[in-house]
Design a protein around this motif. Structure first.
Motif, PDB file in Angstrom:
ATOM      1  N   ALA A 133       0.892  -1.228  -0.108  1.00  0.00           N
ATOM      2  CA  ALA A 133      -0.018   0.019  -0.032  1.00  0.00           C
ATOM      3  C   ALA A 133       1.010   1.299   0.008  1.00  0.00           C
ATOM      4  O   ALA A 133       0.259   2.225  -0.159  1.00  0.00           O
ATOM      5  CB  ALA A 133      -0.741   0.096   1.142  1.00  0.00           C
ATOM      6  N   THR A 134       2.092   1.220   0.041  1.00  0.00           N
ATOM      7  CA  THR A 134       2.892   2.106   0.098  1.00  0.00           C
ATOM      8  C   THR A 134       3.008   2.808  -1.145  1.00  0.00           C
ATOM      9  O   THR A 134       3.622   2.167  -2.175  1.00  0.00           O
ATOM     10  CB  THR A 134       4.413   1.847   0.695  1.00  0.00           C
ATOM     11  N   ASN A 135       2.838   4.179  -1.374  1.00  0.00           N
ATOM     12  CA  ASN A 135       2.625   4.727  -2.930  1.00  0.00           C
ATOM     13  C   ASN A 135       3.077   6.274  -2.804  1.00  0.00           C
ATOM     14  O   ASN A 135       2.909   6.750  -3.926  1.00  0.00           O
ATOM     15  CB  ASN A 135       1.170   4.654  -3.341  1.00  0.00           C
ATOM     16  N   SER A 136       4.056   6.565  -2.017  1.00  0.00           N
ATOM     17  CA  SER A 136       4.542   8.030  -1.849  1.00  0.00           C
ATOM     18  C   SER A 136       6.094   7.795  -1.647  1.00  0.00           C
ATOM     19  O   SER A 136       6.543   6.904  -0.868  1.00  0.00           O
ATOM     20  CB  SER A 136       3.743   8.948  -1.129  1.00  0.00           C
ATOM     21  N   LEU A 137       6.973   8.624  -2.249  1.00  0.00           N
ATOM     22  CA  LEU A 137       8.311   8.744  -1.715  1.00  0.00           C
ATOM     23  C   LEU A 137       8.456   8.918  -0.216  1.00  0.00           C
ATOM     24  O   LEU A 137       9.467   8.228   0.341  1.00  0.00           O
ATOM     25  CB  LEU A 137       8.991   9.857  -2.596  1.00  0.00           C
ATOM     26  N   ASP A 138       7.907   9.861   0.277  1.00  0.00           N
ATOM     27  CA  ASP A 138       7.990   9.821   1.800  1.00  0.00           C
ATOM     28  C   ASP A 138       7.597   8.731   2.451  1.00  0.00           C
ATOM     29  O   ASP A 138       8.505   8.605   3.404  1.00  0.00           O
ATOM     30  CB  ASP A 138       6.959  11.102   2.256  1.00  0.00           C
ATOM     31  N   GLN A 139       6.504   8.035   2.290  1.00  0.00           N
ATOM     32  CA  GLN A 139       6.530   6.736   2.989  1.00  0.00           C
ATOM     33  C   GLN A 139       7.448   5.889   2.566  1.00  0.00           C
ATOM     34  O   GLN A 139       7.839   5.278   3.721  1.00  0.00           O
ATOM     35  CB  GLN A 139       4.921   6.053   2.542  1.00  0.00           C
ATOM     36  N   ALA A 140       7.991   5.666   1.685  1.00  0.00           N
ATOM     37  CA  ALA A 140       8.844   4.760   1.093  1.00  0.00           C
ATOM     38  C   ALA A 140      10.171   5.156   1.827  1.00  0.00           C
ATOM     39  O   ALA A 140      11.095   4.179   2.172  1.00  0.00           O
ATOM     40  CB  ALA A 140       9.276   4.650  -0.362  1.00  0.00           C
ATOM     41  N   LYS A 141      10.369   6.160   1.836  1.00  0.00           N
ATOM     42  CA  LYS A 141      11.871   6.696   2.690  1.00  0.00           C
ATOM     43  C   LYS A 141      11.739   6.222   4.120  1.00  0.00           C
ATOM     44  O   LYS A 141      12.720   6.034   4.913  1.00  0.00           O
ATOM     45  CB  LYS A 141      11.900   8.249   2.705  1.00  0.00           C
ATOM     46  N   GLY A 142      10.448   6.096   4.518  1.00  0.00           N
ATOM     47  CA  GLY A 142      10.283   5.910   6.108  1.00  0.00           C
ATOM     48  C   GLY A 142      10.419   4.474   6.318  1.00  0.00           C
ATOM     49  O   GLY A 142      10.714   3.774   7.412  1.00  0.00           O
ATOM     50  N   HIS A 143      10.643   3.356   5.250  1.00  0.00           N
ATOM     51  CA  HIS A 143      10.884   2.114   5.464  1.00  0.00           C
ATOM     52  C   HIS A 143      12.193   1.881   5.282  1.00  0.00           C
ATOM     53  O   HIS A 143      12.810   1.353   4.165  1.00  0.00           O
ATOM     54  CB  HIS A 143      10.182   1.271   4.395  1.00  0.00           C
ATOM     55  N   ILE A 144      13.155   2.268   6.452  1.00  0.00           N
ATOM     56  CA  ILE A 144      14.464   2.074   6.377  1.00  0.00           C
ATOM     57  C   ILE A 144      15.041   0.654   6.222  1.00  0.00           C
ATOM     58  O   ILE A 144      14.465  -0.613   6.441  1.00  0.00           O
ATOM     59  CB  ILE A 144      14.982   2.621   7.817  1.00  0.00           C
ATOM     60  N   GLY A 145      15.971   0.678   5.138  1.00  0.00           N
ATOM     61  CA  GLY A 145      16.629  -0.757   4.694  1.00  0.00           C
ATOM     62  C   GLY A 145      15.825  -1.291   3.498  1.00  0.00           C
ATOM     63  O   GLY A 145      16.319  -2.474   3.473  1.00  0.00           O
ATOM     64  N   LEU A 146      14.662  -0.901   3.166  1.00  0.00           N
ATOM     65  CA  LEU A 146      13.995  -1.524   1.850  1.00  0.00           C
ATOM     66  C   LEU A 146      14.631  -0.709   0.637  1.00  0.00           C
ATOM     67  O   LEU A 146      13.649   0.251   0.435  1.00  0.00           O
ATOM     68  CB  LEU A 146      12.683  -1.597   2.119  1.00  0.00           C
ATOM     69  N   ARG A 147      15.376  -1.108  -0.145  1.00  0.00           N
ATOM     70  CA  ARG A 147      16.147  -0.581  -1.030  1.00  0.00           C
ATOM     71  C   ARG A 147      16.328  -1.191  -2.230  1.00  0.00           C
ATOM     72  O   ARG A 147      16.425  -2.434  -2.300  1.00  0.00           O
ATOM     73  CB  ARG A 147      17.259   0.474  -0.534  1.00  0.00           C
ATOM     74  N   TYR A 148      16.899  -0.485  -3.462  1.00  0.00           N
ATOM     75  CA  TYR A 148      17.099  -1.124  -4.621  1.00  0.00           C
ATOM     76  C   TYR A 148      18.722  -0.619  -5.125  1.00  0.00           C
ATOM     77  O   TYR A 148      19.179   0.301  -4.507  1.00  0.00           O
ATOM     78  CB  TYR A 148      16.115  -0.658  -5.741  1.00  0.00           C
ATOM     79  N   ASN A 149      19.408  -1.529  -5.797  1.00  0.00           N
ATOM     80  CA  ASN A 149      20.403  -1.110  -6.514  1.00  0.00           C
ATOM     81  C   ASN A 149      20.433  -1.368  -8.061  1.00  0.00           C
ATOM     82  O   ASN A 149      19.849  -2.541  -8.379  1.00  0.00           O
ATOM     83  CB  ASN A 149      21.604  -1.900  -6.071  1.00  0.00           C
ATOM     84  N   CYS A 150      20.995  -0.606  -8.745  1.00  0.00           N
ATOM     85  CA  CYS A 150      21.160  -0.771 -10.046  1.00  0.00           C
ATOM     86  C   CYS A 150      22.432  -1.620 -10.351  1.00  0.00           C
ATOM     87  O   CYS A 150      23.292  -0.824 -10.350  1.00  0.00           O
ATOM     88  CB  CYS A 150      20.862   0.490 -11.108  1.00  0.00           C
ATOM     89  N   LEU A 151      22.319  -2.881 -10.573  1.00  0.00           N
ATOM     90  CA  LEU A 151      23.658  -3.724 -10.605  1.00  0.00           C
ATOM     91  C   LEU A 151      24.587  -3.204 -11.930  1.00  0.00           C
ATOM     92  O   LEU A 151      23.997  -3.600 -12.939  1.00  0.00           O
ATOM     93  CB  LEU A 151      23.368  -5.107 -10.650  1.00  0.00           C
TER      94      LEU A 151
END
Length: 331
Positions: A147-165
């Motif tokens: 249900a997370t749908n905004s940048l601010d909400q996503a920033k609050g989920h510390i440690g859930l991230r992506y890398n472009c390998l």
């Protein structure tokens, strides 16, 4: 970028930990933590671990499972995330993105997830007063939310991230959203779980995250409300997006979506169901002098044996190939 093993060696002293691979167990629309009993659940998940996995899971999973896709043969836990799909920019059809091996895993690991149980950055007194405790039978937890749908909400989920390998060992910077351009070696997704427990609730309301920054940082001491210090669980998944790069027109938006649709990567999430046999995880956590394999305190299996572990198809639907809609998402 240095490999993670080198980076951890240069960080705070390690007090115990594990790193190992689990081959893929199944890809189905099941989620016994968030939607127990629903077969199918709302969207597709990529699952690894023990063969007790089912639509409903309670109690001592480690006592019921008979095999596991994980290198640590006493680990019958289950680990899962949503599945990544490519959405064709022209015709709108979907194709599942395969999972490939992470760097430095055991030979013959097939896709799957890299799992970590890492320590906390404690002082000696912290370790004496509140040593790291393994999870109890029946414990489960989640991180993130579809249900997370905004940048601010996503920033609050510390440690859930992506890398472009760029390569499997050259990850580049961490990002909150999907990469905005094709990645030479795929998209890397990481999920860090909280490391503090209230000692009562066996699911997510009982956990607390003391980490306030991204990356592989050890969790600070736990608060009085959640005083039990657990090993910090982390997943790493490598999605082989490279075969779709030629179908991504230059300058157009990211064409990858999670299996619950969405318009960004903000809704990334993961689930965990504890299932270590007996006191096996605690034995590893008690080995304060080593990392990766608990100084041999955990029995390993070759991955050719792990790959024999399977579960039946409990949903009976197509999740791969070109699809006109995501499974469970028909209009």
């Amino acid at each position: 970028m240095k490999s993670l093993s080198i980076a951890l060696a240069l960080a705070a002293p390690v007090h115990a930990g594990l790193r190992f691979g689990c081959s893929s167990l199944t890809i189905q629309r099941l989620d016994p933590v968030v939607e127990p009993g629903n077969a199918p659940s709302s969207h597709v998940h990529h699952i690894v671990g023990g063969n007790a996995f089912n639509a409903t899971m309670t109690g001592d999973v480690g006592a019921r499972a008979t095999c596991t896709t994980c290198e640590m043969s006493e680990d019958f836990s289950n680990y899962w995330t949503a599945v990544l799909y490519f959405k064709h920019p022209t015709n709108g059809s979907y194709h599942r993105v395969p999972v490939v091996n992470n760097a430095a895993l055991a030979p013959n690991t097939k896709g799957g997830i890299t799992v970590y149980y890492t320590p906390h950055d404690f002082t000696t007194d912290d370790l004496k007063n509140q040593p790291i405790k393994a999870f109890p039978p029946g414990f489960r937890m989640t991180v993130g939310s579809p249900a997370t749908n905004s940048l601010d909400q996503a920033k609050g989920h510390i440690g859930l991230r992506y890398n472009c390998l760029q390569t499997l060992i050259n990850r580049g910077p961490e990002m909150v959203d999907f990469p905005d351009r094709p990645c030479p070696a795929g998209i890397f997704a990481v999920h860090h779980f909280p490391a503090c427990w209230d000692g009562k609730n066996l699911d997510s309301p009982g956990i607390y995250n003391t980490i306030r920054m991204d990356g592989f940082t050890n969790a600070p001491p736990c608060p009085a409300s959640h005083p039990v210090r657990m090993p910090q669980v982390t997943y790493e998944t490598v999605w082989d997006t490279t075969k779709f790069n030629s179908m991504w027109p230059s300058g157009t938006p990211n064409p990858f979506v999670w299996s619950f649709e969405g318009t960004s990567g903000y809704g990334t999430h993961a689930d965990y169901m504890f299932g270590w046999k007996g006191d096996s995880l605690q034995r590893a956590m008690n080995k304060s002098e080593c990392f990766y394999d608990g100084c041999g305190s955990i029995t390993k299996q070759v991955m050719t044996e792990a790959n024999k572990c399977t579960v039946p198809d409990m949903v009976g639907e197509v999740t791969d190939g070109w699809l006109d809609h995501l499974p469970g998402m028909a209009m």
